[in-house]
Design a protein around this motif. Sequence first.
Motif, short mmCIF file in Angstrom:
data_model
loop_
_atom_site.label_atom_id
_atom_site.label_comp_id
_atom_site.label_asym_id
_atom_site.label_seq_id
_atom_site.Cartn_x
_atom_site.Cartn_y
_atom_site.Cartn_z
N UNK A 112 0.84 -1.20 0.00
CA UNK A 112 0.00 0.00 0.00
C UNK A 112 0.88 1.26 0.00
N UNK A 113 1.94 1.22 0.81
CA UNK A 113 2.87 2.35 0.84
C UNK A 113 3.48 2.60 -0.54
N UNK A 114 3.87 1.50 -1.19
CA UNK A 114 4.51 1.63 -2.50
C UNK A 114 3.57 2.28 -3.51
N UNK A 115 2.25 2.00 -3.36
CA UNK A 115 1.31 2.60 -4.31
C UNK A 115 1.03 4.06 -3.98
N UNK A 116 1.45 4.50 -2.79
CA UNK A 116 1.33 5.92 -2.46
C UNK A 116 2.38 6.74 -3.19
N UNK A 117 3.64 6.36 -2.98
CA UNK A 117 4.75 7.19 -3.45
C UNK A 117 5.77 6.34 -4.19
N UNK A 118 6.20 6.76 -5.33
CA UNK A 118 7.32 6.14 -6.04
C UNK A 118 8.42 7.17 -6.25
N UNK A 119 9.58 6.68 -6.69
CA UNK A 119 10.73 7.59 -6.76
C UNK A 119 11.56 7.29 -8.01
N UNK A 120 12.10 8.35 -8.59
CA UNK A 120 13.09 8.20 -9.66
C UNK A 120 14.40 8.79 -9.14
N UNK A 121 15.46 8.01 -9.27
CA UNK A 121 16.73 8.43 -8.67
C UNK A 121 17.57 9.24 -9.65
N UNK A 122 18.62 9.84 -9.10
CA UNK A 122 19.44 10.75 -9.90
C UNK A 122 20.24 10.03 -10.97
N UNK A 123 20.96 8.98 -10.56
CA UNK A 123 21.94 8.41 -11.47
C UNK A 123 21.35 7.29 -12.31
N UNK A 124 21.13 7.56 -13.59
CA UNK A 124 20.48 6.53 -14.41
C UNK A 124 21.37 5.30 -14.59
N UNK A 125 22.68 5.45 -14.32
CA UNK A 125 23.57 4.31 -14.53
C UNK A 125 23.57 3.36 -13.34
N UNK A 126 23.01 3.79 -12.22
CA UNK A 126 22.99 2.92 -11.04
C UNK A 126 21.59 2.55 -10.61
N UNK A 127 20.57 3.09 -11.28
CA UNK A 127 19.23 2.87 -10.73
C UNK A 127 18.49 1.71 -11.39
N UNK A 128 19.14 1.01 -12.33
CA UNK A 128 18.52 -0.17 -12.90
C UNK A 128 19.41 -1.38 -12.63
N UNK A 129 18.77 -2.52 -12.31
CA UNK A 129 19.53 -3.75 -12.12
C UNK A 129 20.16 -4.13 -13.45
N UNK A 130 21.51 -4.21 -13.48
CA UNK A 130 22.18 -4.48 -14.77
C UNK A 130 21.80 -5.82 -15.38
N UNK A 131 21.21 -6.72 -14.60
CA UNK A 131 20.90 -8.05 -15.12
C UNK A 131 19.47 -8.18 -15.61
N UNK A 132 18.66 -7.16 -15.42
CA UNK A 132 17.25 -7.26 -15.79
C UNK A 132 16.98 -6.42 -17.04
N UNK A 133 16.30 -7.01 -18.02
CA UNK A 133 16.00 -6.26 -19.25
C UNK A 133 15.00 -5.15 -18.94
N UNK A 134 14.90 -4.24 -19.89
CA UNK A 134 13.97 -3.13 -19.74
C UNK A 134 12.56 -3.65 -19.53
#
Lengths: 284, 269, 322
Positions: free
Chosen positions: B82-104
């Motif tokens: 429920x908390x997660x559906x309240x607020x989400x976040x986008x982080x500053x560094x696009x090179x560190x904010x995605x799991x390198x092993x997971x496809x888009x």
Amino acid sequence: MTAVALRRRRMLRRLHGGDALQTAALIVLAVIVLVAALAPWIAPHDPNGLDLSAALGGASGDHPLGTDESGRDVLSRMIYGARTGLLGPLVVVAVSTVLGAVVGVTAAWCGGWVDALLSRAMDLVFALPGLLLAIVLVAVFGPGLTAPIAAMSIAYVPYVGRLVRNVAVQEATRPYIQSYRVQGWSGWTICLRHLAPNIAPLVLAQSAMNFGYSLMDLAALSFLGFGVQPPDSDWGAMINNGASALLQGAVLPALAPGAAIVVAVVAFGIVGEGVADRVAKREA
Amino acid sequence: MTEQPVLAVEGLRKTFGDHAAVDGVSFTVPPGGSLAIVGESGSGKTTTARMLVGLERPSAGRVLVCGTDRTSPPRGRRSRLARARDVQMVFQDPYLSLDPRVTVAGAVEEPLRLHFDLDQAARHARRDELLDRVGLGEREAAALPRRLSGGQRQRVALARALAVEPKVLVLDEATSALDVSIQAQIVELLRELRATLGVAFVFVSHDLSLVRHVADDVLVLRRGRAVESGRAAAVLAAPEHPYTRLLLDSVPRRGWDPARIAADRRALA
Amino acid sequence: MRESALLEIEGLTVRLASGAARPVLDGVSLRVAEGETVGLVGESGSGKSVTGRSVLGLMPDGAEVTGSVRVAGRDVLALPPARLREVRRREVAMVFQDPRASINPVRRIGDFVTEGLRAGGTPMRAALKAAEELLESVGIEQPRRALRRFPHEFSGGMLQRVMIAGALAGGPRLLLADEPTTALDVTTQAEVISILTRLQAERGTGMLFVTHDLDLAAAVCDRIYVMYAGRIVEEQTTDGLFAHPRHPYTAGLLAATPRLESDEPPRGVPGRPVSLAEDPEGCAFAARCRFAAPGCAAERPPLRPVDGVSVACLRAEELVHD
């Protein structure tokens, strides 16, 4: 990683063309594994076949590496020795890697008192020499491979655990892990599905090097008479047996298994470093 | 009759040891509104953002989304989701904010699987819709993050955050690591998303000239405290606090007088 | 009537060893006159930093380099190491982006600032005296005590001043500033820039100011080069560039920069920058260009003079941006 070690590694690469050295190490390891697997078919003699008349015979057509003081074929014993030589470290590395990863990730993820407790526990094991632990366990459970392997498995946990903890602490602060937290995933799922796989290559590099070290430790235990028991062959035990032959001028019974240990340990070291290098390159 | 704010923050405070990183910060964001939290490093803007999404636990104060308190850590799976559906976040560094092993595609499907009970076809359809919304096609969907540029990765991070259908989206310097020509693309996209989705935005930024174009309201933080707040256009046109004025003057431009700014800065310290 | 320039880069082409499709730098030419401040602006991957570093003779490992980089008439790419060191000590100094990564953390500030002087044979006492004066001129309080402190005792902004003091210590004729304020807060940026420009003006030092921030370059520089994908696409005076950018990329950059004084929201340049793995025929910007004509993708436009400015665009004559 210190600057000196890095420079040395770079020099090594220049000397050997890097990949060539890696390939050579991998080939050496493959050969050792094959030899161990195919021992019954490729060993020229029965490793335990006594022939006192041929004791301490030098290298000959029939015995390429000569015979030991009981007249057993050194080459055949080495080939069979590769089996115990690989099996022991394999168990040690598998157990210590899994345990170390669990302990390390738990410490890193929970932090606070859990981290303090687990980290101090690992320090404690670190302070205890693995060989000593093995000797104690052998005294309790009797000689054979089981006790030394159990002892080494525990003794190697902190090597993996400390590394995993430090890497995982850093990894957990990365935005991609944090974004999974914000998405609402449980800590379990994040650690298992995302954190662990991403630090795995680094841990495996360490484990490959541990394989070589534990091979050496187990050989040392056998040399001391705590590991593999006669008449089974083991490189460490063979050196022990060969020691007395040295006095009688026969070098091969001790030298050959010694060389095998060195070659195997170095090969595992090179492969481990290679994996670590590749990880570092991918990170950069 | 005033509308209930989608996000309300009251007396938020966070201390690290003796140091108060955030000290008594309060603000509200109306539904579909957009607030910019502006400050320099050490102003407490990022700590505030992290408390909004629950990555940091406030030492005092409350965070309310649609009137529901979310200050203390969630208990159990239901409240976590429920908390997660309240607020989400986008982080500053696009090179560190995605799991390198997971496809888009995987990165966008993960939250869908966690939060919604969709069959595979529906999930794929929703995934494609989200990716399309942020301007990514099939080719990017199949790729791993390392094949993508910084701007494309930030689009993925946006799609992933929007997949949860949050009421509030926190953007922590989400465009500051990007090149100007790409940053402007993302700003355009954000304006469009806000207009069509009605999600409320909280921008955390150091860049006042950017704030002017993305936010309705602005809150200026300095050393953990709010020094000025109000409608963005009004504050930027006629700042009341000398620190806000200093920040505005510091934005480089032609005919800029850095020596005077330096003098103002020393006078303020 | 061009007098010999302080810095003159001609046809500099740098190709990486590791099989990248296009060169990092492709025929870059630029000049900085004595005492002049010149901006070199580009986005990531444009080659601006590689160009800046080339002036110190610093090249990427194993790179294949052609062209020349002349500092006060001497080609630093052809100099023997001893002479190159001398150029680095006497003629050119560099201010790096991240002071914390560029100053040895275990040595004292005094060591850092006097390093160049002492290597040049100045006695310790005189070098320390000079360092003290330099620190004072960059606005460090109690400079004598500061000499004995360590880098971690300073904030980022203060440390960047120390770096400027260190760069100016050898009395260089040319200063290279590679994104000198990117790691700093905006108000600190203003302060550091004011110190940098004041000292540079006082000493008559020429400066090549490398940055991604067109507005910052405009605030500091007399003349600006704009780079894209390893090439210079436009060169103009700052005022000219802002009033009438001639290259579509420059115009795009200007439109993409958010502005305080304008209600016009920033407009993005579509597409993405050319990576090192791609080597488009013709103009590298054509794929993102609103004005691209069929010829643009076929023919590589050279940098040529148009109405008194240099532009690398086939349609420079017909297009006027504002």
